[in-house]
Design a protein around this motif. Sequence first.
Motif, mmCIF file in Angstrom:
data_model
loop_
_atom_site.group_PDB
_atom_site.id
_atom_site.type_symbol
_atom_site.label_atom_id
_atom_site.label_comp_id
_atom_site.label_asym_id
_atom_site.label_seq_id
_atom_site.Cartn_x
_atom_site.Cartn_y
_atom_site.Cartn_z
ATOM 1 N N GLU A 128 1.213 2.050 -0.666
ATOM 2 C CA GLU A 128 -0.144 2.351 -1.124
ATOM 3 C C GLU A 128 -0.964 1.071 -1.099
ATOM 4 N N SER A 164 2.822 -1.266 -3.612
ATOM 5 C CA SER A 164 1.430 -0.899 -3.924
ATOM 6 C C SER A 164 0.589 -2.166 -3.923
ATOM 7 N N SER A 210 7.595 4.546 -0.312
ATOM 8 C CA SER A 210 6.177 4.881 -0.496
ATOM 9 C C SER A 210 5.363 3.602 -0.444
ATOM 10 N N ALA A 237 -2.212 5.989 1.011
ATOM 11 C CA ALA A 237 -1.007 6.282 0.243
ATOM 12 C C ALA A 237 -0.115 7.150 1.118
ATOM 13 N N THR A 242 -5.092 -0.123 -2.244
ATOM 14 C CA THR A 242 -6.393 0.220 -2.813
ATOM 15 C C THR A 242 -7.282 -1.011 -2.803
#
Length: 612
Positions: free
Chosen positions: A391, A356, A389, A274, A393
């Motif tokens: 990110e 993301s 930003s 992140a 996962t």
Amino acid sequence: MAAVTLRLGILLLLPPLPAVKGVSGQSRAASATPQPSGPTAASVRDTPVRPAAPGLGVSSSPAPESPPPETPAPPAASPAAAAPEARAGPGPAPVTDVATLCVCDLSVAQCDVNCCCDPDCSAADFSLFTTCSVHIVTGDSQLCSQEAAIYSMDVAAHPPERIFKLVDQNNPSIFCIHATNYKQALSFIPPEMPTSQNFDSLLKQFEGVTFSAESDVLLNTESDAQNSSDANETARYEYGVPVQTADAFLRLPAPLVSSQCSDANPAGFLVNQAVKCSRMINVGNCNTIQALSMLFYTNFSILAVPKSSQMVNVTVQTITIQSLSGTRSLLNSSDVLLLPMYLDNQVCINVVLGVSYSITYTDAGEITAAAVSFVLGTINNTMLPIQQSFEITFTQLNTKPVPLSGNPGYGIGLPLRAGFRPPGFGIIQSSNTYGQLTILQSSSNQDCLAGEGVRTPVLFGYNTISGCKLRITASTECQLLANIILNVLKGQNFPEYVASFGNSQAQDVLDWVPITLIQSSEQGLCQIPVSFEIEVKWSKYGSLVNPQAKIVNVSATVITTLLAQTNFGSERTIQIASSVTFIDVSTPAEPGYKAQPTIDAKLPFDFFFPFV
């Protein structure tokens, strides 16, 4: 009185022994009759001394016709050898079972990457590891003997496997603790003091409690039987290997030398990231910059395994639109392609501000699905350079990971877990970190109304303060303004409970602490909230060797100020503040002393005769 035994290694130096007389009364001094030594020396019997043979330094005696069997004397115990026997005996039981302690296990029912002590990891998961984040777990270093759990990876094996050893370590210090009869001194005292009313409940609650999962740590490192060839064994992703695409690899922009975004940063397998970075662009050319378009992050396919023909397409999961003032709204449909567009009023819309990725994989190192969520915003020249930003996962297939903030106690810098409790149910917790306990995030323009909805999570151990400015006029309605400011300070959904531990389960209601809300209740006056203070009291819990952070009380105070209608004037600016403070209320572990023994001495009636 609590007794603590210290072992001291003492070496005694003794002078030579004097001459010892035998049964016959003759002296057997070494100078008169030197006795043989070594393994071949026979036992010496008390016999009359005869003249020694020429050239020999030992006395001789006639050999018996049938020598009796000789019984060798046991070797004399030296002081050094006698010391371990004096220290022999059972030591104090360890307070913490190091075999079941795993501080890197932060995911429930899911294997944590490179966490070799995670009981949720299988042999197939261990084969994807490259190293162990925690190599050794030890007990109390003050004890003379302690257990140590050692973890390592055998990367030379095919496939790589975990190696687990449980060894005993000896403390070389002469002041180590050999035995103790007051084990309570090795743990912090819990904040709740036992009384006659709650003794039975505390006994049931803390009897046999240990900071470990219900399942034991995997002690058997034997991997499952694999019949695949060497070529098939390499056809899988391993930890840290760049995720491959059809033309290159999955790129996750990140700052390198400076804060500027670099698009050449590869995304490693099982490496959650992140990051935030900035870009200096020309707003008039926003529609020609690839890094600002959705296609740059979706127009490719990911290889299921390295060097294979099986492709996994990237699907768009959600799209969030951010206005020029900073407010956000979620689109109802994600099946649309919104490209950057420059408008005549020097504004560019549909610019990618947040990306993301969510990658789903199997325990065999194969990627099965890939999804991405976007935040598209509107920018102008006053917002340069823009901040983006990114990110990524990784989630194992058929698992529902719940983010933890420690195991069991809170870790420094991890968000506080919070939720709601409907009547008759357990705790309802949001999986989104920004949907839990948050505070107002400061912005560059310091406008409270423009920053409404922009929050930042409360991190354990970090004292935080933020604020904004609010302009009011004489025509502003007091009650409406008070409600708006209160929503800005508290957020839309302020939680009701906070987890005591970082791994508290939602069904265990007793492991959650209610948030006490303190607010002024005066009526008939124009009171405007100007400050929102969150106070978190926590204590150290458990063993002194590995104390865990436990939250014992949370309070939120709304501070208001009285604004008279005549003091408003034409326009007035007031400062709004929000703060979080963490207070350590741990009770120090103090040594305890038992009652002194009483001497029950009974003397005979004539003990003082003839004086009495």
